[in-house]
Design an enzyme around this catalytic site. Structure first.
Site, short mmCIF file in Angstrom:
data_model
loop_
_atom_site.label_atom_id
_atom_site.label_comp_id
_atom_site.label_asym_id
_atom_site.label_seq_id
_atom_site.Cartn_x
_atom_site.Cartn_y
_atom_site.Cartn_z
CD GLU A 88 34.53 44.52 55.65
OE1 GLU A 88 34.60 45.44 54.83
OE2 GLU A 88 34.53 43.31 55.33
CD GLU A 200 38.68 40.31 42.54
OE1 GLU A 200 37.70 40.19 41.77
OE2 GLU A 200 38.65 39.95 43.72
CD1 TRP A 259 34.80 36.53 47.30
CD2 TRP A 259 34.27 37.89 48.99
NE1 TRP A 259 34.05 37.56 46.79
CE2 TRP A 259 33.72 38.41 47.81
CE3 TRP A 259 34.08 38.58 50.19
CZ2 TRP A 259 32.97 39.58 47.77
CZ3 TRP A 259 33.33 39.75 50.17
CH2 TRP A 259 32.79 40.24 48.96
CG ASN A 277 35.43 37.97 40.46
OD1 ASN A 277 35.50 38.15 41.67
ND2 ASN A 277 36.50 37.88 39.70
CG ASP A 319 34.12 42.04 40.34
OD1 ASP A 319 34.22 40.82 40.56
OD2 ASP A 319 34.44 42.91 41.16
#
Length: 587
Positions: A88, A200, A259, A277, A319
């Site tokens: 990415e 998470e 992030w 989130n 989320d």
């Protein structure tokens, strides 16, 4: 002897003298001023986002809707080995060298003219890393004689850009608690500024500034209300007010990870960071707005203090990270020019916000189906919730099935737009947004926090909304919120976007293509098959009088890991790991 030394010094100066008439690309490397002006530097790509405001716009015009058909590949560089997965990254390009990160926390320096590898750095990762959404890295940062990147075990590494040797290696957070880092750093006024990953796992979202020369911490700003910040080694101020929007001690495990890193606006001297989130996903456990999750924060780069915030999804139960990039631009409306910012949020709305004070200007859907809210109240800036579309609370006591009421919600938690950066073209005055049309069955479950363990309290299955497409590249008019044109793609779009003064828009597809479109009409004008899904961000620059384009190819990311029914549709896409470089040859 003195005359000889003087002659040698003059020769060295002339060698360093660039075509633009400035002493650039010398041993000293890019300065802070070079980075601030990088959006207009056509002979290098010095920052993630192609400028600190991250418009991803190039003023180059050699490539245009007519000449792009002559764009040809000149070389491809393989990242090698079996470490493939999602690629990415956005390349950084300086002084004839391309610096590009790969999966598993790797960094390469490659000769931009030949594709020859100059050096490679493989970060030694421990066995216990816990990345949420693939082993990706999105890019590096360059400053003076160093190249920097963050790693999956939550460290920040500075390397000599000529040799690849480690200058310093600093621990950011504890990876055993669920922290990791995937974003490209941002360098402002000699400080390297980072965000973290791990929402998470019940971590605390954080923005940190460190001295770019030494790596020593300058300031730290937690993104969860109630946590203490630091400045120059001492406690500074609490983020917000303790227990104002979080019950009990849940602010200590509240998520809000930063992030995707941040952007910077030199005009207002403001950092903009999106926050992720809240933790856990089960919103019934944490009544309140849960500041500052699912928000955009405007931060003073000198001391880490929050200037203003805008929360896109208060009390998030789906989320819908608010982590997506905030892109500064000048909004021309009603005869006025407003210092604005655009944000395509995961929750499905495109927001235009006054970047000087955080006041909402407008908000419009950029996907076809939004079930969680009926709209956005322009006066208050808050969503008008559809309460029936919030997943139900889990049963308590001795209930046989503790799962709460399941709802079908759209967009899916992977977002109307996820991490993949959009682009803004100041000539067309349009944003080019990579969107996805999907929904999810989502339900809540009981959960208790345990350090280093997943902290969701929810289950889900993602489903496509339409038979003929999932991904859609959309040109959005920020003045009206209207979609001017769209390109529909069978698989989800998961790569970044580039736009140019040559009236072009570039993006990649999971099917393996790098594609170019007419920026005004949306007509596809060029494509090339790279051999694996393109989920990186393309860039362009000029070298030796010719315009080049580069993009990383390598399928992966969150879709094949979390995509439910959608993951099944794309399971046969080949993985890979390579850097492709194209050019428009001289006439």
């Amino acid at each position: 002897m003195k005359r000889l030394v003087t002659s040698l010094a003059l020769a060295a100066s002339l060698t360093a003298f660039s075509a633009t008439g400035v002493l650039a690309a010398d041993a000293a490397g890019p300065s802070s001023d070079d980075l601030l002006k990088s959006a207009t530097n056509t002979e290098a790509v010095l920052t993630y986002g192609m400028g600190p405001q991250a418009q991803r716009f190039s003023p180059l015009t050699d490539l245009n809707a007519d000449t792009v058909k002559k764009l040809v590949p000149v070389w491809s560089f393989s990242f090698g080995g079996e470490k493939q997965r999602g690629q990415e990254a956005q390349p950084i390009i300086y002084d004839g060298t391309i610096y590009v990160t790969g999966s598993y926390s790797r960094l390469y320096a490659v000769d931009a003219r030949t594709g020859h590898k100059k050096w490679e750095y493989n970060h030694r990762l421990p066995d216990g890393i816990m990345p949420c959404c693939d082993v990706v890295n999105r890019g590096a940062a360059i400053y003076k004689d160093k190249i920097y990147f963050a790693t999956l075990d939550a460290r920040l590494v500075a390397l000599n850009r000529e040799t690849g040797k480690v200058v310093w290696n600093k621990k950011l957070q504890e990876y055993k608690e669920g922290y990791s880092n995937t974003a490209a750093p941002l360098i402002i006024d000699g400080k390297i500024i980072t965000g973290n990953s791990g929402g998470e796992f019940g971590v605390i979202g954080m923005v940190e500034a460190r001295d770019a020369e030494t790596g020593e911490l300058v300031w730290q700003r937690p993104t969860i209300e109630g946590n203490m910040g630091t400045l120059n080694g001492k406690e500074s101020t609490v983020t917000g007010k303790t227990n104002a929007s979080w019950p009990g001690d849940m602010y200590k495990t509240g998520g809000g990870a930063t992030w995707l890193g941040g952007t910077y606006d030199p005009e207002t001297k403001t950092l903009f960071f999106g926050t992720g989130n809240p933790a856990p996903w089960n919103s019934h456990l944490r009544p309140g707005d849960n500041l500052y999750t699912s928000s955009t924060l405007a931060i003073n780069p000198d001391n880490g203090e929050i200037k203003w915030h805008y929360q896109t999804t208060p009390h998030d139960g789906w989320d819908f990270d608010g982590v997506n990039e905030f892109v500064s631009f000048d909004l021309k409306k009603d005869g006025k020019v407003i210092k604005a910012g655009g944000k395509a949020d995961r929750n499905g709305f495109f927001y235009v916000i006054d970047r000087t004070n955080g006041k909402l200007i407008n908000a419009s859907p950029f996907v076809t189906k939004i079930t969680w809210a009926k709209g956005i109240d322009i006066e208050t800036g808050r969503p008008i919730y559809n309460d029936d579309n919030r997943p139900g609370a889990p049963a308590t006591g001795d209930a046989h099935d503790a799962k709460g009421k399941s709802v079908f919600a759209a967009p899916a938690f992977l977002g109307a737009k996820n991490w993949m950066p959009m682009a803004y073209n100041p000539q067309t005055e349009l944003f080019y947004v990579p969107a996805n049309e999907w929904g999810m069955d989502i339900w809540n479950e009981p959960i208790t926090y345990k350090k280093g363990a997943a902290y969701l309290g929810a289950g889900f299955t993602i489903k496509p909304l339409y038979d003929d497409y999932i991904g859609a590249l959309r040109a959005v008019d920020p003045k009206t919120g209207k979609i001017v044109w769209e390109y529909k793609n069978p698989a989800p779009l998961w790569g970044g976007v580039l736009t140019t003064a040559g009236n072009l828009v570039f993006t990649g597809t999971p099917e393996g293509y790098l594609k170019a479109f007419d920026a005004k009409s949306g007509k596809e004008v060029w494509k090339f098959q790279t051999g694996s899904g393109v989920v990186g961000s393309p860039v362009t620059w000029k070298m030796d009088g010719e315009q080049y384009v580069a993009v990383v190819s390598g399928w992966g990311g969150a879709v094949p890991l979390w995509g439910g029914d959608v993951a099944k549709l794309v399971k046969d896409i080949n993985q890979g790991g390579s850097l492709w470089v194209f050019k428009l040859p001289k006439a």
